[in-house]
Every structure is written in structure tokens, then in C-alpha cells.
Design a protein around this motif. Structure first.
Motif, short mmCIF file in Angstrom:
data_model
loop_
_atom_site.label_atom_id
_atom_site.label_comp_id
_atom_site.label_asym_id
_atom_site.label_seq_id
_atom_site.Cartn_x
_atom_site.Cartn_y
_atom_site.Cartn_z
N LYS A 183 -2.93 0.54 11.29
CA LYS A 183 -2.31 1.72 12.55
C LYS A 183 -1.24 2.40 12.01
CE LYS A 183 -1.97 3.65 17.14
NZ LYS A 183 -1.88 3.27 18.27
N LYS A 184 0.38 1.81 11.22
CA LYS A 184 1.72 2.34 11.07
C LYS A 184 1.03 1.93 9.66
CE LYS A 184 6.20 2.64 11.38
NZ LYS A 184 7.15 3.53 11.15
N CYS A 185 0.49 1.86 9.43
CA CYS A 185 0.45 2.19 7.79
C CYS A 185 -0.22 3.25 7.73
CB CYS A 185 -0.79 1.75 6.92
SG CYS A 185 -0.39 1.81 4.91
N LEU A 186 -1.15 4.11 8.75
CA LEU A 186 -1.46 5.10 8.50
C LEU A 186 -1.17 6.31 8.55
CD1 LEU A 186 -4.21 7.25 9.10
CD2 LEU A 186 -4.17 6.07 11.84
N SER A 187 0.46 6.14 9.90
CA SER A 187 1.36 7.51 9.99
C SER A 187 1.96 7.01 8.75
CB SER A 187 1.82 6.74 11.72
OG SER A 187 2.83 7.11 11.93
N ASP A 188 2.33 6.40 8.36
CA ASP A 188 3.42 6.25 7.15
C ASP A 188 2.68 6.92 5.79
OD1 ASP A 188 5.17 4.80 8.74
OD2 ASP A 188 4.49 2.68 7.07
N LEU A 189 1.48 6.56 6.12
CA LEU A 189 0.85 7.60 5.15
C LEU A 189 0.86 9.08 5.32
CD1 LEU A 189 -1.81 4.69 3.49
CD2 LEU A 189 -0.17 5.69 2.12
N LEU A 190 0.41 9.75 6.58
CA LEU A 190 0.48 10.53 7.13
C LEU A 190 1.79 11.62 7.00
CD1 LEU A 190 -2.49 10.10 9.34
CD2 LEU A 190 -2.14 11.21 7.40
N ALA B 94 1.00 -1.40 0.03
CA ALA B 94 -0.28 -0.23 -0.16
C ALA B 94 0.67 0.93 -0.18
CB ALA B 94 -0.46 0.06 1.22
N LEU B 95 1.95 1.19 0.65
CA LEU B 95 3.07 2.38 1.00
C LEU B 95 3.34 2.04 -0.49
CD1 LEU B 95 4.41 1.93 4.26
CD2 LEU B 95 3.12 3.69 3.64
N GLU B 96 3.79 1.46 -1.01
CA GLU B 96 4.30 1.60 -1.82
C GLU B 96 3.57 2.15 -3.16
OE1 GLU B 96 6.06 -2.13 -3.67
OE2 GLU B 96 7.18 -2.65 -1.66
N VAL B 97 2.51 1.69 -3.80
CA VAL B 97 1.35 2.48 -4.35
C VAL B 97 1.50 3.54 -4.22
CG1 VAL B 97 -0.97 2.32 -5.06
CG2 VAL B 97 0.41 0.25 -4.93
N TYR B 98 1.26 4.68 -2.85
CA TYR B 98 0.26 5.32 -2.74
C TYR B 98 1.64 6.26 -2.60
CZ TYR B 98 -1.43 9.83 -0.31
OH TYR B 98 -1.73 10.69 -0.23
N THR B 99 3.45 6.27 -2.54
CA THR B 99 4.28 6.93 -3.02
C THR B 99 4.43 7.21 -4.28
OG1 THR B 99 5.12 5.59 -1.49
CG2 THR B 99 6.49 6.72 -2.64
N SER B 100 3.84 5.83 -5.35
CA SER B 100 4.33 6.35 -6.24
C SER B 100 2.63 7.11 -7.73
CB SER B 100 4.63 5.37 -7.59
OG SER B 100 3.58 4.00 -6.81
N GLN B 101 2.08 6.60 -6.78
CA GLN B 101 0.08 7.40 -7.02
C GLN B 101 0.01 8.34 -6.96
OE1 GLN B 101 -0.27 6.24 -9.65
NE2 GLN B 101 1.62 5.07 -10.57
N LYS B 102 0.34 8.89 -5.04
CA LYS B 102 -0.30 9.72 -4.48
C LYS B 102 -0.32 11.70 -4.95
CE LYS B 102 4.32 11.88 -3.31
NZ LYS B 102 5.30 12.43 -2.37
N ASN B 103 -0.59 11.36 -6.91
CA ASN B 103 -0.66 12.70 -7.08
C ASN B 103 -2.34 12.05 -7.33
OD1 ASN B 103 0.98 14.64 -6.40
ND2 ASN B 103 1.99 13.99 -7.71
N LYS B 104 -2.79 10.81 -8.24
CA LYS B 104 -3.60 10.56 -8.65
C LYS B 104 -5.43 9.68 -7.29
CE LYS B 104 -1.53 9.53 -12.25
NZ LYS B 104 -0.78 7.74 -13.24
#
Length: 98
Positions: A33-40, A7-17
Motif C-alpha cells: 500500500k505504501k509502495c503504491l502511494s510512493d509510485l503514484l 521496487a521503487l529504485e527499479v521504477y525510478t530508474s526505469q519508469k520510462n520503460k
């Protein structure tokens, strides 16, 4: 995504979309919970809905305080999901949770 790491990889590469993320609290890997923190950390304005079928009201409050835009208890009906998504997407940035 199959895991928090993916999920972090996808978000990092596609965050503008990506306008909104839905995470399960008990997702594989480092967990929701950790993923939430990392995304934020990547984007402090990310709109993230957390879901779980096994959460206490204290856990839900902690997720909201940690930056989740909303929470849905499982099982939820499609109408509940759609309403939650619409409210969060329509909410101005930096406003309180409804």
C-alpha cells in the motif's frame, strides 16, 4: 523486486520503460500500500495492479481509491492476470476502473 524499496529504485530508474506494475499488498519492506502511494507520487499516471490472498472488499476498495488500476485475488489463473493486464494497458489514461 525483492522489496518495496527495491521496487521503487527499479521504477525510478526505469519508469520510462515500465508500462505496468504488479505489487503484492504484503510485500516485504514498507509494504504494497505504501509502495503504491510512493509510485503514484513519482508518476501519477502509473498503471498498478495490486494482488493479495488476504484482502477484504473494503481493503480492495481503499486500494482502488488510492490509485490502483486493478486488483487480483490470489491465487489467480494466468488467464485472469493476462486479461487484467490487457484491460488496464488498453484503458485510456484518466478513465475509471472497469
Amino acid at each position: 523486486a525483492d522489496s518495496a524499496e527495491q521496487a521503487l529504485e527499479v521504477y525510478t530508474s526505469q519508469k520510462n520503460k515500465i508500462k505496468l506494475v504488479i505489487l503484492d499488498l504484503n510485500m516485504p519492506g514498507r509494504g504494497g500500500k505504501k509502495c503504491l502511494s510512493d509510485l503514484l507520487t513519482i508518476n501519477d499516471q502509473a498503471k498498478i495492479i495490486m494482488t493479495s490472498g488476504y484482502s477484504t472488499s473494503q481493503q480492495i476498495e481503499e486500494l482502488i481509491q488510492a490509485g490502483a488500476a486493478g486488483f487480483l485475488n490470489k491465487p489467480y489463473r494466468p488467464e485472469e492476470l493476462l486479461l487484467s493486464i490487457r484491460k488496464i494497458l488498453d484503458r485510456p489514461i484518466n478513465s475509471e476502473m472497469v
